[in-house]
Design an enzyme around this catalytic site. Sequence first.
Site, PDB file in Angstrom:
ATOM      1  N   ILE A  73      34.453  42.924  37.811  1.00  0.00           N
ATOM      2  CA  ILE A  73      34.875  43.398  39.148  1.00  0.00           C
ATOM      3  C   ILE A  73      36.198  44.155  39.001  1.00  0.00           C
ATOM      4  O   ILE A  73      37.157  43.597  38.459  1.00  0.00           O
ATOM      5  CB  ILE A  73      35.181  42.189  40.094  1.00  0.00           C
ATOM      6  CG1 ILE A  73      34.010  41.203  40.154  1.00  0.00           C
ATOM      7  CG2 ILE A  73      35.581  42.674  41.489  1.00  0.00           C
ATOM      8  CD1 ILE A  73      34.407  39.844  40.775  1.00  0.00           C
ATOM      9  N   HIS A  74      36.249  45.398  39.427  1.00  0.00           N
ATOM     10  CA  HIS A  74      37.572  46.044  39.461  1.00  0.00           C
ATOM     11  C   HIS A  74      37.703  47.172  40.480  1.00  0.00           C
ATOM     12  O   HIS A  74      38.769  47.771  40.600  1.00  0.00           O
ATOM     13  CB  HIS A  74      37.974  46.567  38.080  1.00  0.00           C
ATOM     14  CG  HIS A  74      37.271  47.832  37.661  1.00  0.00           C
ATOM     15  ND1 HIS A  74      36.032  47.835  37.083  1.00  0.00           N
ATOM     16  CD2 HIS A  74      37.633  49.137  37.748  1.00  0.00           C
ATOM     17  CE1 HIS A  74      35.666  49.081  36.818  1.00  0.00           C
ATOM     18  NE2 HIS A  74      36.622  49.899  37.232  1.00  0.00           N
TER      19      HIS A  74
END
Length: 355
Positions: free
Chosen positions: A202-203
Amino acid sequence: MPEIATIVGARPQFIKCAPVSRKLRKYFNEIIIHTGQHYDKNMSESFFRELSIPEPDYNLGVGSANHGEQTAKMLIAIEKILIDLKPDIVLIYGDTNSTIASALAASKLHIPVAHVEAGLRSFNRKMPEEINRIVSDKLSKYLFVPTQTAVNNLSKEGQTDGVYNVGDVMFDSFLFNLNQIKADEVLKKFQLDSNEFILVTIHRPQNTDNPTILKTLISTLENLNELILLPIHPRTRNLMRKFNIAVNSNNLKLIEPVLYQEMIVLEKHARAIITDSGGVQKEAFFARVPCLVIRGETEWVELVENGWAHLIGNNFELIPKKLRGLRSFDYNQDEVFGDGNASGKIAEILKTDFL
Ligand code: UD1
Ligand code: UDP
């Protein structure tokens, strides 16, 4: 030898430049400029060691900031170096702020720009990467595109000159590196059994920057009845701290970012992948592992059109049901992302023009 200045700055750019650099150095004197956009050891230096990328000749140490400030600092520093170096060509990768700053600096100095991974469009201008792609493509003389979709995108924008469909350099990297590491040692290191875990990354700002959204995503993962491995991007780690989001469940394992070769082994042995990363959603396909993409759209449309990846946006409540329905898939189509020699083709095309 003609001189090529390669400018990189963020994790995926190190992974993309490694195979190209290997091929280019046969014909070109390559100078590597690192903008310093990513700077943690496990987001930067480790990849240079692991992938045998030569040490950067320059590190601009730009670091983190808002878009304008970060891009501006890069532009100032890159321009100075290019004025000094006067390279024959500037080589840029992907769609980060390091990419757009390099394209701007070089094109104003009349140095030809070659853009690897050109032509991608998500058609979502709220993504900073979309702006970076459009501008960088417009300023580039060589557009090395990974897919036929990218050729079509550029053609619709009136850009047909200098467009070469060479395939995806990340596919080159994947194939080259998968056999360089022992899978059982990686699984042992992370205490995992093959096919018994889900790999998550996740980013993207749309998942990380709003506390409610990030909290909901993390608690959805905690409540899945499976082992989840999450090598955490520093952006996400920092925002979890800022928003006081703690992990309270044993099935969700947060670990530091891993090396690339470890990552592709983890991808290959995961039961499924959940990600908002451009690179990881593609690698899920290279590894033939089903993937849920936590974004509303993707620039890698082939993955979705062919049913290899599933877009779920931030409707995280869909994750448990979607995961139950996922099956591994057979793949017997033509080479959508090239033949694993995109890097060799790039080197040959540039050689023809500059030698
Ligand atoms: C950047 C790219 C994105 C790419 C991603 C790959 C832009 C606009 N975004 O996003 O396209 O998908 O890299 O990973 O160029 N940080 C650290 N240590 C580091 C690097 C970052 O702590 O070594 C933290 C900082 O808090 C920083 C935040 O991460 O503010 C975001 O870093 P930044 O490079 O601005 O954007 P990414 O989200 O990494
Ligand atoms: N990656 C890695 N270690 C990790 C997470 C990702 O080596 O802990 C690799 C991944 O295999 C892929 C690339 O980093 O090759 C993707 O980078 P990222 O997700 O940061 O950026 P994006 O592709 O979305 O621009």
